[in-house]
Design an enzyme around this catalytic site. Sequence first.
Site, short mmCIF file in Angstrom:
data_model
loop_
_atom_site.label_atom_id
_atom_site.label_comp_id
_atom_site.label_asym_id
_atom_site.label_seq_id
_atom_site.Cartn_x
_atom_site.Cartn_y
_atom_site.Cartn_z
N ALA A 76 40.88 33.49 41.18
CA ALA A 76 39.62 32.79 40.90
C ALA A 76 39.34 31.68 41.91
O ALA A 76 38.19 31.46 42.28
CB ALA A 76 39.64 32.22 39.48
N THR A 77 40.37 30.98 42.37
CA THR A 77 40.14 29.90 43.33
C THR A 77 39.45 30.44 44.58
O THR A 77 38.47 29.87 45.07
CB THR A 77 41.47 29.22 43.70
N ASN A 156 38.54 25.64 30.42
CA ASN A 156 39.97 25.94 30.32
C ASN A 156 40.75 24.96 29.46
O ASN A 156 41.85 25.26 29.03
CB ASN A 156 40.60 26.03 31.71
N GLN A 184 38.33 31.95 32.16
CA GLN A 184 38.89 31.82 30.81
C GLN A 184 38.10 32.63 29.79
O GLN A 184 38.41 32.58 28.60
CB GLN A 184 38.92 30.34 30.39
N SER A 204 40.13 36.00 37.31
CA SER A 204 41.50 36.22 37.76
C SER A 204 42.23 37.17 36.82
O SER A 204 41.89 37.21 35.64
CB SER A 204 42.23 34.88 37.64
N HIS A 206 45.62 36.94 36.11
CA HIS A 206 46.83 36.42 35.46
C HIS A 206 46.61 35.71 34.14
O HIS A 206 47.56 35.30 33.49
CB HIS A 206 47.62 35.52 36.44
N THR A 242 44.21 43.41 54.42
CA THR A 242 44.76 44.64 53.84
C THR A 242 44.78 44.56 52.31
O THR A 242 45.17 43.53 51.74
CB THR A 242 46.20 44.86 54.37
N CYS A 328 49.55 17.58 36.48
CA CYS A 328 50.53 17.01 37.40
C CYS A 328 50.03 17.27 38.82
O CYS A 328 50.04 18.39 39.29
CB CYS A 328 51.87 17.68 37.16
N1 PLP Z 1 38.92 28.47 36.91
C1 PLP Z 1 39.44 28.28 35.69
C2 PLP Z 1 38.53 27.98 34.55
C3 PLP Z 1 40.82 28.37 35.49
O1 PLP Z 1 41.33 28.18 34.28
C4 PLP Z 1 41.64 28.67 36.60
C5 PLP Z 1 43.10 28.75 36.44
O2 PLP Z 1 43.77 27.81 36.14
C6 PLP Z 1 41.06 28.84 37.87
C7 PLP Z 1 39.69 28.75 37.97
C8 PLP Z 1 41.87 29.18 39.08
O3 PLP Z 1 42.38 30.47 38.96
P1 PLP Z 1 43.45 31.08 39.98
O4 PLP Z 1 44.76 30.52 39.55
O5 PLP Z 1 43.38 32.54 39.78
O6 PLP Z 1 43.06 30.68 41.34
#
Ligand code: PLP
Length: 356
Positions: A76-77, A156, A184, A204, A206, A242, A328
């Site tokens: 997501a980042t 989140n 989320q 994302s 994970h 890739t 943190c």
């Molecule tokens: N956006 C939200 C709302 C999230 O909760 C998170 C993860 O902590 C992210 C973005 C970032 O996701 P990623 O760890 O896949 O880069």
Amino acid sequence: MVNILEELKYLDNAATTRIDNRVLEVMMPYFLDLFGNASSNHKLGDLAKKAIDQSRSLISSYLGCNPKELIFTSGATESINLGIKGFLEANSLKGNHIISVRTEHKAVLNTLDYLEARGCEISYLEFDENGVVSLDNLDSTIKNNTVLIVLMLVNNETGVIQPIKKITELAHNKGVSVLTDATQAIGKIDVDFEELGVDLMCFSAHKINGPKGVGALVVKKGTEITPLFHGGGQEYGLRSGTYNTPLIVGFGEAIRLRYSDFTNYLKNVRERRDKIVEYFEHQGIGVENFKYVNKVPNIISIQLLHDEAEDFLITNSTRFVASTGSACNSNIIEVSHVIKELFNKDSQGKIVRISI
Ligand code: PLP
């Protein structure tokens, strides 16, 4: 090896989840025998490409977008960075004003700070006690040079859902595009890209028992974005590099597993949530926040009545792990920006996030 999850209740699933064994199983062949580069013109390449296309179709079918609108990224980042910076660069002639809210994830806020330092104009919306933005305020904040609104679908830390569909209708009436961070929301509520109407959507794998390091950006047909990376031209030239076939295959399987059994998942999560809230409230340990607002069932924000959150989690650390409203950063523990925005000083240290 001792399975730590058997010993300790893991209640921090909004941070990340354990990969589902069935997801790992479908990924394994693509680490081993089916290791081909999806861009290679031979049998192994074809097999990888086929698996990626299948995952793309699967994810698109569950999330209501066209497979051609889905760009695989590292998470997501990256999707947020590509969506915001890429959109701004491609649409620079239209304007450089972006609207967002201070309770977004740092991936959004730090991207906006970066752009502001380079001359973009950023406005932050007001919100109510639940963090929900007001449509009137949005309406009056849109200007002639506004090009993009960035708002998360689900927060989140609080689990609160923003009215993205209504926000998008208003934005589109004024010719402004919308990016939503759905990280989320995916796998926690039904998410339909077309129905939401947004132009860009990030998420994302994970957070839904998929692998870490893979995510996606959905780009509505006709929305222009400029790539961050230049290279081999994968993903319609928008994300060169890739293909990470095993992770992409795992992503598709994680989405399939969650949404093909969604009713059971929700029933189970709601039952667990009710028991957890009852435990805190009946024992007089804490009360649930954001009780009377639309939110996902898996994120529970508890305000402790007596203890500080850090002390409470340390005392209970052999029974379960959860998260305080603190983050943190560079080894310094500080109250998270979301908690600072939503709670008064006396409460900030007493917030525990339990996520199932
Ligand atoms: N956006 C939200 C709302 C999230 O909760 C998170 C993860 O902590 C992210 C973005 C970032 O996701 P990623 O760890 O896949 O880069």
